[in-house]
Each structure stands twice: as structure tokens, then as C-alpha cells.
Design a protein around this motif. Structure first.
Motif, mmCIF file in Angstrom:
data_model
loop_
_atom_site.group_PDB
_atom_site.id
_atom_site.type_symbol
_atom_site.label_atom_id
_atom_site.label_comp_id
_atom_site.label_asym_id
_atom_site.label_seq_id
_atom_site.Cartn_x
_atom_site.Cartn_y
_atom_site.Cartn_z
ATOM 1 N N LYS A 40 21.353 54.770 36.269
ATOM 2 C CA LYS A 40 21.301 56.218 36.048
ATOM 3 C C LYS A 40 21.905 56.969 37.231
ATOM 4 O O LYS A 40 21.587 56.714 38.386
ATOM 5 C CB LYS A 40 19.849 56.650 35.831
ATOM 6 C CG LYS A 40 19.711 58.111 35.428
ATOM 7 C CD LYS A 40 18.258 58.477 35.148
ATOM 8 C CE LYS A 40 18.122 59.926 34.731
ATOM 9 N NZ LYS A 40 16.714 60.296 34.461
ATOM 10 N N GLY A 41 22.800 57.899 36.911
ATOM 11 C CA GLY A 41 23.417 58.731 37.932
ATOM 12 C C GLY A 41 24.652 58.122 38.562
ATOM 13 O O GLY A 41 25.323 58.781 39.362
ATOM 14 N N ARG A 42 24.952 56.849 38.222
ATOM 15 C CA ARG A 42 26.130 56.187 38.781
ATOM 16 C C ARG A 42 27.229 56.112 37.719
ATOM 17 O O ARG A 42 26.958 56.127 36.521
ATOM 18 C CB ARG A 42 25.787 54.769 39.231
ATOM 19 C CG ARG A 42 24.685 54.708 40.280
ATOM 20 C CD ARG A 42 25.188 55.186 41.624
ATOM 21 N NE ARG A 42 24.147 55.058 42.644
ATOM 22 C CZ ARG A 42 24.312 55.399 43.920
ATOM 23 N NH1 ARG A 42 25.480 55.897 44.326
ATOM 24 N NH2 ARG A 42 23.333 55.255 44.780
ATOM 25 N N ARG A 43 28.478 56.012 38.189
ATOM 26 C CA ARG A 43 29.574 55.867 37.241
ATOM 27 C C ARG A 43 29.476 54.525 36.532
ATOM 28 O O ARG A 43 28.856 53.581 37.029
ATOM 29 C CB ARG A 43 30.916 56.016 37.939
ATOM 30 C CG ARG A 43 31.280 54.876 38.886
ATOM 31 C CD ARG A 43 32.678 55.120 39.484
ATOM 32 N NE ARG A 43 33.003 54.123 40.495
ATOM 33 C CZ ARG A 43 33.605 52.966 40.220
ATOM 34 N NH1 ARG A 43 33.930 52.673 38.981
ATOM 35 N NH2 ARG A 43 33.887 52.116 41.198
ATOM 36 N N ARG A 44 30.105 54.440 35.392
ATOM 37 C CA ARG A 44 30.111 53.216 34.605
ATOM 38 C C ARG A 44 31.520 52.613 34.682
ATOM 39 O O ARG A 44 32.460 53.140 34.093
ATOM 40 C CB ARG A 44 29.699 53.513 33.160
ATOM 41 C CG ARG A 44 28.310 54.135 33.097
ATOM 42 C CD ARG A 44 27.848 54.429 31.683
ATOM 43 N NE ARG A 44 26.516 55.041 31.702
ATOM 44 C CZ ARG A 44 25.778 55.287 30.632
ATOM 45 N NH1 ARG A 44 26.239 54.966 29.424
ATOM 46 N NH2 ARG A 44 24.584 55.833 30.743
ATOM 47 N N MET A 104 30.131 41.635 35.178
ATOM 48 C CA MET A 104 29.090 42.661 35.192
ATOM 49 C C MET A 104 29.205 43.571 36.408
ATOM 50 O O MET A 104 29.411 43.109 37.532
ATOM 51 C CB MET A 104 27.708 42.010 35.195
ATOM 52 C CG MET A 104 27.359 41.277 33.927
ATOM 53 S SD MET A 104 25.663 40.636 33.978
ATOM 54 C CE MET A 104 25.615 39.737 32.430
ATOM 55 N N THR A 105 29.066 44.866 36.177
ATOM 56 C CA THR A 105 28.928 45.858 37.243
ATOM 57 C C THR A 105 27.776 46.785 36.862
ATOM 58 O O THR A 105 27.324 46.808 35.720
ATOM 59 C CB THR A 105 30.212 46.695 37.407
ATOM 60 O OG1 THR A 105 30.525 47.315 36.146
ATOM 61 C CG2 THR A 105 31.377 45.834 37.844
ATOM 62 N N GLU A 106 27.298 47.563 37.843
ATOM 63 C CA GLU A 106 26.172 48.480 37.611
ATOM 64 C C GLU A 106 25.071 47.765 36.810
ATOM 65 O O GLU A 106 24.673 48.210 35.728
ATOM 66 C CB GLU A 106 26.613 49.752 36.876
ATOM 67 C CG GLU A 106 27.517 50.656 37.680
ATOM 68 C CD GLU A 106 28.984 50.269 37.617
ATOM 69 O OE1 GLU A 106 29.637 50.250 38.671
ATOM 70 O OE2 GLU A 106 29.466 49.969 36.512
ATOM 71 N N ILE A 107 24.583 46.660 37.361
ATOM 72 C CA ILE A 107 23.611 45.851 36.630
ATOM 73 C C ILE A 107 22.247 46.524 36.706
ATOM 74 O O ILE A 107 21.524 46.429 37.703
ATOM 75 C CB ILE A 107 23.546 44.414 37.196
ATOM 76 C CG1 ILE A 107 24.941 43.771 37.136
ATOM 77 C CG2 ILE A 107 22.549 43.579 36.407
ATOM 78 C CD1 ILE A 107 25.018 42.411 37.782
ATOM 79 N N GLY A 108 21.920 47.211 35.650
ATOM 80 C CA GLY A 108 20.642 47.897 35.553
ATOM 81 C C GLY A 108 20.315 48.127 34.096
ATOM 82 O O GLY A 108 21.185 48.070 33.227
ATOM 83 N N SER A 109 19.045 48.406 33.823
ATOM 84 C CA SER A 109 18.606 48.623 32.445
ATOM 85 C C SER A 109 17.691 49.829 32.374
ATOM 86 O O SER A 109 16.767 49.973 33.185
ATOM 87 C CB SER A 109 17.866 47.387 31.927
ATOM 88 O OG SER A 109 17.327 47.629 30.641
ATOM 89 N N ALA A 110 17.937 50.661 31.364
ATOM 90 C CA ALA A 110 17.075 51.822 31.145
ATOM 91 C C ALA A 110 15.714 51.427 30.601
ATOM 92 O O ALA A 110 14.805 52.259 30.534
ATOM 93 C CB ALA A 110 17.765 52.784 30.177
ATOM 94 N N ASP A 111 15.545 50.183 30.235
ATOM 95 C CA ASP A 111 14.332 49.727 29.560
ATOM 96 C C ASP A 111 13.310 49.095 30.496
ATOM 97 O O ASP A 111 12.233 48.706 30.056
ATOM 98 C CB ASP A 111 14.709 48.714 28.468
ATOM 99 C CG ASP A 111 13.699 48.687 27.324
ATOM 100 O OD1 ASP A 111 13.200 49.770 26.971
ATOM 101 O OD2 ASP A 111 13.426 47.597 26.802
ATOM 102 N N PHE A 112 13.656 48.972 31.793
ATOM 103 C CA PHE A 112 12.770 48.287 32.721
ATOM 104 C C PHE A 112 12.457 49.178 33.921
ATOM 105 O O PHE A 112 13.291 49.984 34.339
ATOM 106 C CB PHE A 112 13.405 46.972 33.194
ATOM 107 C CG PHE A 112 13.397 45.899 32.141
ATOM 108 C CD1 PHE A 112 12.356 44.986 32.058
ATOM 109 C CD2 PHE A 112 14.426 45.814 31.213
ATOM 110 C CE1 PHE A 112 12.338 44.006 31.089
ATOM 111 C CE2 PHE A 112 14.427 44.839 30.233
ATOM 112 C CZ PHE A 112 13.371 43.925 30.166
ATOM 113 N N PRO A 113 11.261 49.022 34.510
ATOM 114 C CA PRO A 113 10.865 49.849 35.651
ATOM 115 C C PRO A 113 11.621 49.445 36.916
ATOM 116 O O PRO A 113 12.253 48.379 36.963
ATOM 117 C CB PRO A 113 9.368 49.549 35.783
ATOM 118 C CG PRO A 113 9.195 48.181 35.199
ATOM 119 C CD PRO A 113 10.187 48.099 34.087
ATOM 120 N N PRO A 114 11.559 50.269 37.966
ATOM 121 C CA PRO A 114 12.323 49.999 39.195
ATOM 122 C C PRO A 114 12.050 48.630 39.802
ATOM 123 O O PRO A 114 12.975 47.974 40.296
ATOM 124 C CB PRO A 114 11.870 51.124 40.137
ATOM 125 C CG PRO A 114 11.472 52.233 39.225
ATOM 126 C CD PRO A 114 10.877 51.577 38.022
#
Length: 718
Positions: A423-427, A471-481
């Protein structure tokens, strides 16, 4: 295949086909004693570690070393406890010996079809302070000089802990007289064989790209300096996993060597709450005292029969034609049917429709995720096209890239949060696409529903499953920090879960893995898809190194290889159709060009190639491979495939550049029965197996660059 336990000495002796693996519990720590040629089990084994019994931890040869209590070499695992400390001390608690091989939950792994094929030792270690338990698993196989190792972490304490490092295997050799061998590369240059001596310090190969990668394959081998293709001690380590990995060899101040392999600890941490467990992928360890070739054949037999699964595991693979290099995105139904019609006339068995059939996909900027037909190209739909192709006598196959999403797609407009992102980073876009977040169940369920509907509606016999970016910007909106460092691994687990559902529910489909060629050519994918598109580079000269290198670990039945047009689309080289065919026939054979552009003479030649491959494909796909000449060492490449009963063989020989006034050439063959006589197909020539293996087979004069030939051998009066 027995696993011995000597209680009085806390000694474990694992015996596979021709191999012994021995360790002993010393002061609570599993200490490595021996791995090599099979030893008799007797009382003398108790003295293997006599000198090391009083050693401090930094010198003790260990099986699963820890951090923070006296061993300053690389640990096999690291844990961050809730109190901020990072010190744990795993000591032996108990063990159990099990017939067969238990499954690894949620992960691909080798398997047995009968409990008599293997035995498994589970060694339980515990850290009383934290409540961490570690179960180390060792499986030895009856018919293979191989050991499968994996580790399960269980939090039996009252507080959460975080895994920072969780490798699958670690082993300490008590010397450093080794070379290390591994496979390097890049897109269109996969499988390049690298070998160099070990020296003090750390030698590491790894992937941080989210997949196993083109750059480095999840495999290393340690070789004695005098080891070659047919002689010497070789220790191979192959990681059954499709994501970030690390494999390393560390030489310490006492010239001991620690080898480790597992999930890359880079950007990895896993929260383990009380009662939860974490299972590592497995590592397959193979020992050979007859050089690299014997190690390869052990991997080949094990992976071909006890890693690959499904009805195609034991079936001959179809000869295909793929339209990609024939048309790229520019095709319509009529053009596809023209190619398929010629393919049927030539004896080809499968037509594969590649990229561009869906959404508004006229280039690579759009439509990934919109898995429905482009009616402008296919006005009657996929089902109609597939039926027309079936009517020609060919099966129908299809290209998909289900892990990807184009920003210019209906799916992205509807679900912009379904891609891997922070979130908040470019894709970051590669090939104008993003990666769907397969750590999320609703994303996987959507892809399963779309594909299963497609597979149920259209008579599809083959799927080429592609994955065209890292893979880049490895993060998920479905999981907590606190769980964002788990996403890369959760992605791989999600992919495996989806593939398990699809391959079990559509067993009639032959799945082929692809990742811009060999970007995800690893044992993990072979568990679901028994073959891989080896490289996007189809040049017959470049393929010599690529296919030779991949054969170090992977059976030929997994190696996809196609004849393409000239000048070659990747390197611009012109090679003879015969050489292109001989190279592609050294794998899962097919064509990737516009068959309608062949001359009548070329069509007759291709008919002969197709007929020949049908005659030899069982031998190529199921026989034992022997590498005869390395493209990394000279101007020639040669290999051969021998039937299990040694009554048939096919030999392929390639020469890259012509030479003025050349010497007489001959090939020294391998794997034959020296007591049998063999006739060269198409000739009256008969040679003894001993003559062929010790004195050699003469190579007839070949003129020009990029030339090749082959010899089919059949035993007489056997």
C-alpha cells in the motif's frame, strides 16, 4: 534399506541402495559421522566420531546446527523469541522409525507407492526454554542411492516465536577437498554448468526473485577434485521447491565443509503461535561414487517415477506443434487450422494454441486475467476450434498464464487489490503485467473456477502454464503487518494448493510448466507438471548447453524441446533441419514454426523425423541417459539413451564448427552390455558392446557447421 539404531551408542545408520549415512547423538546434539559408499553395520561404526566427542560446538560436525551457543558457522535455523532473545538449544529427545514415507502437508515431495519402498526416521529435538520442538525427517529408498530430508517446527510453548531461518538440510563434512558444481544462467541461457574449487569462507547460490529463477537452479553438488562424468565421489543436493532458495557450502578454519539448503532466509520470517507448526520443503540428497553421470541417473529415476505423478508419468509424451513462433499474436481460426492440417499430414499428434487467444490480447500489454475467447480471432469459440482440430486427428492444447494480471484488463479494473502490492508504493510492471496474490484464497478460488470452467467446456488435452516475471513489492492486503514476511512463501503454498486441485480434478490434461522458459524449472513444479518448457531459446546450438546442463538433475522426460524456424528467432543462427530435429528429439519433441511454409522436400524430411521419434521416444523418455561429450569442453556434444535391459540404445552426436582436414572421430559409448553384440540400425554393421564402450564407434565424415548424426543400436540374439 534398513535404518539401524544402536541405543548404547546413540548411533543411527541409514542404508539406502548402495549408500550409508551415519550420525550419532553427542551431548544431546546429532553429530554427522559418515555419508558415502555403503558400510557393513557392525560395532566398529561407534568409533567414527571418537575424536570429536570432546569437541566444542564450533568444531563438532552437526546435522542441524543452532545459533548463539558456541557454533559460529552458519546455523540451520534461527528463532526470535518473545523476550527478544535469539538463543535456542535443540537437543535429542526421542525418535521413531516408520515404514514408508509420510506425505508433507501442502508441499510437493517424493513419494512411495508401497511402504516396502522406503523407511523414514523422525528425530525429535527440543528446546526446553522456548518449547520449540523440531522433527527432522530422513527417508531412505530401497531402489535409489538417495535420502530425502525435511524439518517440521512445532511451537509447544506458551508464547509465540518467529522463525528467521528454517533450512531443510545441513550436513558437515570433515574436510574441504571439494569442487562445487551448480547451474547458472539467464533468460534464454539456462542450465549453464559451473564448477570451481571450494576455498575458505562461504560459497552461496540463491534466488531472491520469488521463483527458483533462470539465474541459479535450486541444486548444488560437491565433487572430489578428481571426479568426472564416470568416476569419483559426488554428493548432490536438489531442493523440491519453487520459490526463493539458498544453497551454500562453508569452509571453516579447520577445513571442514558445511553444506546447507532450504528456503532463502532473505526477507523471510514466519510467526509461529503456540500449537502451530511449520513444515520445510524437502531436499533430495544423492551420493554417487561413479561420478556425475551416476548421480544424474539416480535423480532421473527417482524424479521420473517417484516425484512426477499422474497418468502421463509413465505414458509416452505426444509430439506437438505450437503456433507461437509461427504467428505470435497475429492469427485467426483459419490460420491455426491450416497449421494443424499440415501437422496432421506430417504425423504430429497435438496442436497447441499459445498466447493471444483471450480478451483483447493483440500484444503483451493487455488482458491477462480475462480468460475468455477473443471472438475477433476465434469467432466460433475455443470449443469449436478444438473440435475441428480433433477432427483432423490431433489433440488440442492451450497456453495460459493464470498467475498474472494486466493493469489493462477487466479483472484488474474490478479487483485492483488482488495483485501482490504494498500500500502506498508503486506497482512495478514487467512485461506489462503484475502478479496475482496467490496467498489469498479468494484469488485462487476465482482462478480455479475460471480455469475449471474452461477445461470442462473445451476438449483440452494439454496446458502450457506460463509465469513471465519475477516478484516485486511482495505484500498482501489480506495479511496483517506481522505476517508480511510470510507472503513470498505463502504465495508458493497457494500455487501448490491450486495446482493440486486442478491436476487432481483434470487428470486427463498433460500440464507443462513454463516461466519464460526455464525460470521455474525445479522439482517442486514437476510434482504437478511432469514436463517443463526448458528455454525460450530454441537454437539447436545454444540448446546443446541448456539441455546438457539441465540433464545434470532433471530427467529427459521433463525437458521440452522444439524445432523452430531459421534464422533462429533468439540468436539469428541458421542450422540444418536435421540438427534441429536431433536436438529436439533429445527431449519431449515438438515443432514451433509455421508448418505451412515447409517445402515438399522439407515436409518429407519432417515426416521421417516424426516417425523416427515415435520409434525412439520410449527409449529417450524412459531410458538411462549417458552424457558422452560436453558442449562446455569443446566443439562436440554427444549423449545416448539406453533401455533398462541394455538391448536398445540411441546415440546423438553434434559438431558445432567444421574443421579443415579434420582427424578421424569416434565416440566411446556407455551403459551397454559388454557381452552383447549390437547392430547399427540401417546398416549391416555389428559391434560388440565391449568394442563400443572401450574402443569406440567411428563417426562418419560430416561436412559443414552445426552438423549432427544419430545411431540406433539393437542387441542381437539376446
Amino acid at each position: 534399506m534398513p535404518i539401524y539404531y544402536e541405543k548404547d551408542f546413540n548411533l543411527f545408520h541409514l542404508q539406502s541402495k548402495d549408500t550409508s549415512y551415519i550420525f550419532q547423538i553427542i551431548n544431546g546434539y546429532p553429530a554427522h559421522a559418515y555419508w558415502g559408499k555403503k558400510l557393513r553395520h557392525d560395532q566398529s561404526l561407534q568409533t567414527l566420531l571418537e575424536q570429536q566427542k570432546q569437541d566444542f560446538l564450533d568444531r563438532l560436525p552437526q546435522e542441524y546446527p543452532q545459533y548463539g551457543s558456541g557454533d559460529f558457522r552458519s546455523p540451520a535455523y534461527q528463532v526470535h523469541l518473545e523476550d527478544g532473545s535469539r538463543v535456542t538449544e535443540l537437543v535429542y529427545e526421542e525418535h521413531r522409525i516408520i515404514k514408508g514415507k509420510p506425505k508433507l502437508e501442502g508441499l510437493p515431495a517424493t513419494y512411495v507407492e508401497s511402504d516396502d519402498e522406503a523407511q523414514t526416521l523422525e528425530l525429535v529435538l527440543s528446546d526446553k526454554y522456548s518449547g520449540l520442538n523440531v522433527i527432522m525427517s530422513y527417508t531412505v529408498f530401497e531402489e535409489h542411492c538417495a535420502i530425502a530430508r525435511s524439518v517440521r517446527f512445532v511451537n509447544q510453548g506458551e508464547k509465540p516465536l518467529r522463525l528467521w531461518r528454517a533450512l531443510s538440510a545441513s550436513i558437515d563434512f570433515q574436510d574441504s577437498n571439494f569442487d562445487i558444481l551448480y547451474l547458472s544462467g539467464a533468460w534464454s541461457r539456462e542450465g549453464q554448468v559451473e564448477r570451481k574449487p571450494l576455498g575458505p569462507g562461504l560459497t552461496t547460490i540463491e534466488s531472491r526473485r520469488g521463483v527458483s529463477s533462470h539465474q541459479l537452479n535450486p541444486f548444488i553438488a560437491l565433487l572430489r577434485p578428481n571426479a568426472d562424468e564416470d568416476h569419483g565421489d559426488v554428493y548432490g543436493f536438489s531442493f523440491v521447491y519453487s520459490g526463493n532458495f539458498i544453497a551454500q557450502a562453508e569452509v571453516d578454519q579447520f577445513f571442514n565443509t558445511r553444506v546447507q539448503i532450504g528456503i532463502n532466509p532473505f526477507d523471510f520470517a514466519w510467526l509461529l503461535n503456540p500449537g502451530e507448526s511449520f513444515q520445510t520443503p524437502e531436499t533430495i540428497m544423492v551420493y554417487s561414487n561413479n561420478g556425475i553421470g551416476e548421480m544424474s541417473r539416480t535423480f532421473h529415476r527417482l524424479y521420473r517415477t517417484r516425484l512426477c505423478r499422474g497418468i502421463y508419468r509413465d505414458q509416452e509424451r505426444p509430439i506437438l506443434v505450437n503456433n507461437w513462433e509461427a504467428t505470435y499474436f497475429n492469427f485467426n481460426e483459419e490460420k491455426l487450422l491450416e497449421i494443424a492440417k499440415v501437422g496432421a499430414e506430417l504425423g504430429i499428434e497435438l496442436f497447441v494454441l499459445d498466447d493471444g487467444w483471450f480478451g483483447k490480447r493483440n500484444d503483451d500489454t493487455t488482458s491477462l486475467g480475462d480468460w475468455y475467447e477473443d471472438r475477433a480471432k476465434l469467432p466460433h469459440g475455443l470449443e469449436h476450434l478444438a473440435n475441428r482440430i480433433n477432427d483432423l486427428g490431433l489433440k488440442f492444447g492451450l497456453w495460459v498464464e493464470p498467475e498474472m494480471i494486466s493493469p489493462e484488463s477487466e479483472l484488474y479494473r474490478k479487483h485492483p487489490d488482488w495483485c501482490l502490492h504494498v500500500k502506498g508504493r508503486r506497482r512495478t510492471l514487467f512485461r506489462n503485467q503484475l502478479i496475482l496474490d496467490f496467498s489469498r484464497k479468494e484469488v485462487r478460488d476465482y482462478i480455479y473456477d475460471v480455469l475449471s470452467s474452461l477445461f470442462s467446456r473445451v476438449p483440452i488435452s494439454y496446458i502450457k502454464w506460463d509465469m513471465n516475471r519475477y516478484m516485486t513489492e511482495i505484500g498482501s492486503a489480506d495479511f496483517p503487518p506481522e505476517r508480511q514476511t510470510e507472503i513470498a512463501h505463502r504465495y508458493v503454498l497457494g500455487l501448490y494448493e491450486l495446482l493440486e486441485r486442478l491436476t487432481l480434478n483434470f487428470p486427463h490434461i498433460l500440464f507443462e510448466s513454463c516461466s519464460s522458459g526455464g525460470g521455474r524449472f525445479d522439482p517442486g513444479m514437476l510434482y504437478y507438471m511432469p514436463q517443463t518448457w526448458t528455454s525460450d531459446n530454441t537454437d539447436a546450438v545454444a540448446r546443446q548447453k541448456i539441455q546438457y546442463g539441465m540433464s545434470i538433475v532433471y530427467p529427459v522426460s521433463t525437458i521440452g524441446a522444439h524445432v523452430s524456424a531459421v534464422p533462429n528467432h533468439q540468436v539469428g543462427r541458421n542450422t540444418p533441419l536435421k540438427t534441429r530435429g536431433n536436438m529436439a528429439m533429445s527431449g519431449n519433441f515438438g515443432y514451433e514454426l509455421d508448418l505451412t511454409k515447409f517445402t515438399e522436400e522439407e515436409k518429407e524430411f519432417v515426416k521421417e523425423q516424426v516417425a523416427m521419434y515415435k520409434n525412439i521416444r520410449s527409449l529417450v523418455q524412459k531410458g538411462d541417459m549417458y552424457r558422452l561429450k560436453s558442449p562446455f569442453e569443446g566443439n562436440e556434444t554427444a549423449w545416448m539413451f539406453v533401455s533398462k535391459d541394455q538391448t536398445e540404445a540411441i546415440v546423438f552426436y553434434f559438431r558445432i564448427l567444421a574443421e579443415a582436414h579434420p582427424p578421424y572421430y569416434k565416440l566411446t559409448l556407455k551403459g551397454l552390455n559388454p557381452e552383447l553384440n549390437y547392430q547399427i540400425e540401417g546398416t549391416e554393421d555389428v559391434y560388440g558392446g565391449d568394442r563400443l564402450m572401450y574402443a569406440g564407434l567411428p563417426i562418419p565424415p560430416l561436412k559443414g557447421d552445426y552438423v549432427s548424426t544419430w545411431f540406433k543400436l539393437k542387441a542381437l540374439n539376446h
